[in-house]
Write an enzyme that holds these catalytic residues in place. Sequence first.
Site: not given
Length: 378
Positions: A72, A329, A204, A202
Amino acid sequence: MKQYLDFNATTPVNEETAKLMHNYLVNDFANAGSRSHESGALAKKTVLNARKQIAKICSIDTSEIIFTSGATESNNIALFGLLEHAKKIGKNHIISTSIEHKAILDPLKEIENRGFEVTLIDPDSSGHVDVQEIIKSITSNTFLISCMHANNETGSINNISLIGRLAKEIDSEIFIHSDCAQTFAKTDLDFNDPSIDMISFSGHKFFGPKGVGGLVMRKRDGMSLPLKPIMYGGGQERGLRPGTQPVHLIAGVGLAAELAYSERQNWTEKCLKIKDKALKTFNSKGTIIYGGVGSETLPNTLFISFGTHAESVIICLKNIAEIATGSACTSESYTPSHVLTAMGVDEDQAKKVVRLSWGPDTDPNVFQEIKEALEILR
Ligand code: PLP
């Protein structure tokens, strides 16, 4: 035993990475910015080592990576960071796609509010973006194309290398960014293609820690990209992501990336076998698969309708498997997935779609259990 089938939302940290991170939390915990002692020097070396691990995957120099809090933040730096440069060169047009993650779509909305023009390309019915549609949208005002690599919901993979190469044949100055959160380190695609200027990743998503990721920023003719920071502070990460470097997270993301990259073939083959089993098990009249099933789709993802409302499916399977509706999300609100809407799927159909995503060690027998439970539900 209940199986976790939500690997696109997040993955577990592998033991080796967790162990390494524990050391940097408890023993070698110094600040990488401390210049007055050996512990600080060790922390600095650790951060550099992680940068080397990422650089290897993209065939770049360590000066071409910054660590961030995740995809993000990387996306925000890539998009907002170029606006001042765009103004300087008198351009105001960005091309992206309507299937991007909210971590691209929401920044783009704000960028539009600031007076820039944004064109969002819709996918075809299989969830893929037509490269030519993107190329046709380039104007003399276009300074940036941002196209995600693999979609987190459908798993559809876009040909970002081709987009990069064709766009630069038209205008070599255009910047190409790709949100590679779902593919980075796990697949063998495109990360070292020089036509892609910026890559968001990212930790994860590839068995590393949450709260850390990065932005790859490929130099042009030896010059850093003209990115401006979106926050100001202590100057860390080339001034683009100031703040004390979380050494344990950075060491973790570096090692997780290295391990995932060395396992990428294995990850693909094992996940594909599991997918084959899923497709065979669910091959019946009432099921519809969205996003395609071939090599242009992630091997670990199935975006599927069993003909029953997604919420009922999730409740029915709650003791068998943990699955998702669309992206995590947005899963708190039951609005249909924006990706399915962009693919032309009507609202009624879209509400029936669930996402199954797995890892290489998932037990494929879970699909038979799912099938039997859903037969009872029906
Ligand atoms: N982009 C994509 C394609 C994703 O799948 C995700 C995570 O779901 C993100 C961005 C956000 O990543 P992060 O959690 O690192 O901010």
